[in-house]
Design a protein around this motif. Structure first.
Motif, PDB file in Angstrom:
ATOM      1  N   SER A 174      48.105  88.983  20.283  1.00  0.00           N
ATOM      2  CA  SER A 174      48.124  88.516  21.664  1.00  0.00           C
ATOM      3  C   SER A 174      49.394  88.987  22.377  1.00  0.00           C
ATOM      4  N   ASN A 234      44.494  91.282  25.384  1.00  0.00           N
ATOM      5  CA  ASN A 234      44.710  92.269  24.329  1.00  0.00           C
ATOM      6  C   ASN A 234      43.358  92.797  23.864  1.00  0.00           C
ATOM      7  N   ARG A 293      35.343  92.478  23.177  1.00  0.00           N
ATOM      8  CA  ARG A 293      35.206  91.161  22.560  1.00  0.00           C
ATOM      9  C   ARG A 293      33.718  90.829  22.442  1.00  0.00           C
ATOM     10  N   SER A 352      42.975  86.029  26.040  1.00  0.00           N
ATOM     11  CA  SER A 352      44.240  86.757  25.960  1.00  0.00           C
ATOM     12  C   SER A 352      44.012  88.231  26.316  1.00  0.00           C
ATOM     13  N   LYS A 407      37.935  94.143  26.638  1.00  0.00           N
ATOM     14  CA  LYS A 407      38.591  93.731  25.389  1.00  0.00           C
ATOM     15  C   LYS A 407      37.835  94.185  24.149  1.00  0.00           C
ATOM     16  N   HIS A 467      42.327  88.331  12.700  1.00  0.00           N
ATOM     17  CA  HIS A 467      42.514  88.092  14.125  1.00  0.00           C
ATOM     18  C   HIS A 467      44.013  88.100  14.370  1.00  0.00           C
TER      19      HIS A 467
HETATM   20 MG    MG Z   1      42.654  85.890  22.069  1.00  0.00          MG
END
Ligand code: MG
Ligand code: AMP
Length: 364
Positions: free
Chosen positions: A160, A154, A63, A152, A61, A244
């Motif tokens: 999302s 994505n 992330r 999620s 991700k 976001h």
């Molecule tokens: Mg998320």
């Protein structure tokens, strides 16, 4: 073009084909990632007890490792492995909320059990736990024989996914499996509540309304200041506070507690932008859909109904994605009162717009 690597497995939630799901469960057991449907949004799942598999979620991700992920369980008996205490020993507020809202779009912050690696919780001694209601998610968790850590599915910061196609568009070349169980019915993420504080704290508004939680708890939730959404009087400044759930196009969100007033301002903005030849997309509920096109929007995506925030939530992410696909320069939308699931809508739109919401009150 990304090379498509993910195997897409279509599963009917009404009639689950366990044989078709079995290789995905085996893959999860072996440390692979699988995107799977839940009632909120699609999740990117890994064995929650396998730190390398969970680390791969973050890499896939992109992330930051400082953002903890939610652990998904299928049954109350799974609580023991995740928190090191039998579910009967959960704090009384957690038991009350679980009884009423699980399975469903509620996540609770609980003490972290030793088997949950720190990569899941971003180093915290608490773990966020949810029991999804989607039959495919629950079947997959049971068949994998382990709770699934899943954010999620994505790219970090992007919109999302609420369909398997959305997942394929974002991560199709980066995950082993995508389980397609149809569109997500809730459409926004779970509500997150920290049940270890007194009163419990609303960490993120979502699919279960704050009012419904407060009714069951018999007290008001504490709410961190960061949910005091700022409404700007002036035109949006370039310095963005937050970003976001964000589309590629610039997003303008008009807010007024009276939705008619909010949409009057939005329609005026659409007309003004169209006049200077900007390609505007409207994210419009059915009541304003034709008016948005008539005002000059080049594209419009349906945003449920103004009078029904649950329908709007269902349509939010798919609508933003559709407008991005139509290559609009600007997306204009509006929201009204923020009770019920409307609070989650306001929160997501505010973040998607980079932390800016436009006050419609001075526009008339
Ligand atoms: Mg998320
Ligand atoms: P998502 O991106 O939908 O997976 O949401 C994960 C969010 O859950 C994080 O961004 C945090 O806000 C929240 N969260 C997860 N674990 C914890 C935790 N242990 N304590 C507090 N919040 C958490």
């Amino acid at each position: 073009m990304p090379r498509l690597l993910a195997k897409v497995i279509v599963i009917d939630p009404q009639n689950i084909d366990a044989a078709a799901l079995e290789p995905v469960a085996q893959g999860l057991k072996a440390g692979q990632l699988a995107a799977f449907p839940t009632e909120t949004v699609y999740g990117l799942g890994a064995d929650a007890f396998n730190p390398l598999a969970v680390a791969a979620i973050f890499a896939t991700k992109q992330r930051p490792m400082t953002d903890p992920v939610i652990v998904h369980i299928a049954d109350m008996s799974d609580i023991a492995a995740v928190t090191d205490m039998p579910w009967e020993d959960l704090p009384p507020n957690a038991l009350k909320l679980a009884q009423k809202f699980w399975p469903g779009p509620l996540t609770m912050v609980l003490p972290r059990g030793k088997r949950v690696p720190l990569v899941v919780t971003a180093g915290k001694d608490t773990v966020a736990v949810r029991m999804p209601s989607h039959p495919v998610a629950r079947a997959l968790i049971r068949m994998a024989g382990t709770p699934l850590a899943a954010p999620s599915a994505n790219r970090f910061g992007h919109i999302s996914p609420t369909t398997a196609q959305h997942v394929a568009d974002d991560l199709g070349a980066r995950v082993a499996w995508i389980v397609d169980g149809g569109p997500s019915q809730v459409g926004v993420e779970s509500t997150i509540v920290d049940v270890m504080t007194s009163p419990p704290t609303l960490l993120r508004p979502g699919g279960v309304s704050a009012e419904d939680l407060e009714e069951v708890l018999g007290e008001k939730l504490a709410r961190p200041d960061r949910f005091a959404v700022q409404v700007h009087e002036a035109a949006p400044a370039p310095g963005m506070l937050l970003s976001h759930y964000a589309p590629e196009a610039k997003l303008l969100v008009f807010y007024h507690k009276n939705i008619e007033q909010a949409w009057r301002a939005a329609l005026r903005e659409i007309a003004a932008q169209a006049k200077i030849s900007r390609r505007v997309g409207a994210l419009a509920p059915q009541e304003y859909f034709q008016q948005a096109l008539a005002a000059g929007a080049a594209e419009a995506a349906l945003f449920g109904a103004a009078a029904d925030s649950a329908l709007a939530a269902q349509a939010l992410y798919a609508g933003l994605r559709a407008l991005d696909k139509a290559h609009v320069a600007l997306i204009v939308t509006a929201i009204g009162q923020t009770n019920g699931i409307g609070l989650a809508l306001q929160d997501r739109l505010w973040r998607a717009a980079g932390g800016i919401m436009l006050d419609a009150k001075n526009e008339d």
